[in-house]
Write a protein that holds these residues in place. Structure first.
Motif, short mmCIF file in Angstrom:
data_model
loop_
_atom_site.label_atom_id
_atom_site.label_comp_id
_atom_site.label_asym_id
_atom_site.label_seq_id
_atom_site.Cartn_x
_atom_site.Cartn_y
_atom_site.Cartn_z
N ARG A 1 -7.68 -4.70 -6.09
CA ARG A 1 -8.07 -4.10 -4.73
C ARG A 1 -6.80 -3.39 -4.35
O ARG A 1 -6.95 -2.13 -3.77
CB ARG A 1 -8.73 -5.24 -3.92
CG ARG A 1 -10.02 -5.32 -4.58
CD ARG A 1 -10.69 -6.39 -3.36
NE ARG A 1 -11.87 -6.84 -3.84
CZ ARG A 1 -12.42 -7.98 -3.25
NH1 ARG A 1 -11.88 -8.74 -2.66
NH2 ARG A 1 -13.65 -8.37 -3.82
N LEU B 1 -6.16 -0.04 -6.33
CA LEU B 1 -7.09 0.86 -6.09
C LEU B 1 -6.71 1.54 -4.55
O LEU B 1 -7.10 2.72 -4.55
CB LEU B 1 -8.44 0.09 -6.15
CG LEU B 1 -9.05 -0.03 -7.48
CD1 LEU B 1 -10.35 -0.52 -7.12
CD2 LEU B 1 -9.12 1.18 -8.29
N ALA B 2 -6.51 0.61 -3.75
CA ALA B 2 -6.22 1.19 -2.21
C ALA B 2 -5.08 1.94 -2.44
O ALA B 2 -5.02 3.15 -1.80
CB ALA B 2 -5.89 0.25 -1.28
N SER C 1 -6.09 5.09 -4.03
CA SER C 1 -6.87 6.08 -3.06
C SER C 1 -5.75 6.62 -1.99
O SER C 1 -6.00 7.96 -1.62
CB SER C 1 -7.88 5.27 -2.38
OG SER C 1 -8.54 6.11 -1.52
N ASP D 1 -4.00 9.52 -3.76
CA ASP D 1 -5.00 10.41 -3.87
C ASP D 1 -4.83 11.45 -2.59
O ASP D 1 -4.96 12.57 -2.51
CB ASP D 1 -6.27 10.03 -4.02
CG ASP D 1 -7.27 11.21 -4.41
OD1 ASP D 1 -6.98 12.20 -5.15
OD2 ASP D 1 -8.14 11.22 -3.39
N VAL D 2 -4.96 10.62 -1.62
CA VAL D 2 -5.20 11.37 -0.26
C VAL D 2 -3.79 12.03 0.05
O VAL D 2 -3.75 13.32 0.63
CB VAL D 2 -5.38 10.42 0.97
CG1 VAL D 2 -5.52 10.93 2.34
CG2 VAL D 2 -6.83 9.86 0.81
#
Length: 371
Positions: free
Chosen positions: A277, A280-281, A284, A287-288
């Motif tokens: 997690r 993945l955070a 993410s 990616d942002v």
């Protein structure tokens, strides 16, 4: 299996480079892993899952062997365990062909139907469970002796793992030999059974005879003598007997521990919470940042460059090019107008001269009057 064995092999090969706290850390990790793997194996209801938990536990013992006794101890157990565990997986494959499943509930009585396979299973299982005088008994005894000399806690963890190995291997053996309540189809016969039994015979011979490999490994590796202790030998045998007695008496893990062990001691949940997690955070968020910041900035620079190029093109076409074209057109028109003055006709030259002189005279007269 190759990957996990390669990890133990790498630790053995790097033994001289890891003296001190790295080897001590490996010993702690190995001791805890040995007990955790045994608990996981005890809670499984599938024979292959039991063997997988057993492998985890035995690899933990190899780590303790490297840290406490040296490379020869760990390699001794690696080889002895390989023979026994290969035999167990091969026999499991034969039982799976016979019953179409490796769930313990579907394998009850399979050993009675195929007694040759069960006998080979029993020998390999007894070796892994450290039943004397089989191969893994001798390698485990040296691990226990080395742990006793190194750290008491390691020694206790090794004894708990030894009791667990006897328990988690005796439980499926009893089920395989147990009487079947429901009728099952006869043992399946297929062409690959004979080669598998031949391979099983080899691994069984290894489980019987590899106990003599210890001293040759010491000479091969030029390692320290294998540790040995009467007290550790006695306590190891006592731990193995205690594990077997616990199974025969019907003892089970506490419900909470059994639920945890059935779910791999929540290792997957822990990995998801601690590793998956957060990664993945982070991915993410990256990616942002990439899309909203870096890519947006690059796109904005590109758009600004395009706007500047269009503005420059407009200025060039409407300004510079238009001015140059206008100047060229004016010069052209002037040339056309001046060309008319040079017609070559004498009377036109006289007319223009007369008109010019008259205009000059008029200007002079007007200037004199205005004064």
């Amino acid at each position: 299996a190759t990957m996990v064995a390669a990890g133990v092999y790498l630790l053995m090969r790097s033994h001289g480079l890891l003296e001190g706290w790295p080897l001590e850390l490996a010993g702690w990790v190995g001791g805890v892993t040995a007990v955790a793997g045994a608990a996981i194996a005890l809670a499984q209801d599938d024979l292959k899952r039991i063997l997988a938990g057993s492998t985890t536990s035995q690899l933990g013992l190899m780590f303790v062997g490297v840290a406490a006794g040296g490379p020869a101890v760990a390699l001794f157990h690696l080889v002895a365990h390989a023979a026994g565990k290969a035999g167990l997986f091969l026999t499991t494959g034969i039982f799976q062909h016979a019953r179409g499943s490796t769930a313990l509930a579907h394998l009850r009585g399979a050993g009675r139907e195929d007694r040759v396979t069960f006998a080979l299973f029993a020998v390999c299982a007894a070796s892994i469970a450290a039943v004397p005088p089989l191969a893994a008994f001798w390698s485990k005894e040296h691990i226990a002796a080395g742990a006793e000399e190194a750290r008491v806690v390691w020694f206790v963890l090794v004894l708990i793992a030894a009791a667990g190995s006897a328990a988690y291997l005796l439980r499926p053996a009893l089920l395989l030999w147990g009487s079947e309540r429901k009728a099952q189809p006869a043992t399946a016969k297929w062409r690959g059974r004979v080669p598998m039994l031949a391979a099983l015979a080899v691994t069984t011979v290894g489980s019987l005879g590899l106990g003599a490999l210890g001293e040759p490994l010491v000479r091969l590796l030029d390692s320290a003598p294998l540790p040995s202790s009467t007290s550790s030998l006695a306590l190891s045998l006592l731990a193995t007997a205690a594990g077997a007695v616990a199974v025969l008496a019907g003892a089970r893990l506490p419900a909470a521990l059994r639920r945890a062990a059935a779910r791999q001691l929540y290792v997957n949940e822990l990995l998801r919470a601690v590793v998956q997690r957060p990664l993945l955070a982070l991915a993410s968020a990256s990616d942002v940042v990439e899309r909203r910041c870096i890519d947006a900035a690059v796109d904005a620079v590109g758009r600004a460059g395009l706007r500047a190029a269009r503005s420059q093109e407009w200025v060039e076409r409407r300004g510079i090019d238009a001015a140059v074209d206008s100047a060229a057109a004016a010069v052209g028109r002037g040339g056309e107008d001046l060309r008319r003055l040079q017609s070559g006709r004498l009377y036109e030259y006289l007319r223009d001269a007369t008109l010019g002189a008259a205009a000059v005279a008029v200007l002079i007269a007007l200037t004199a009057l205005l004064r």
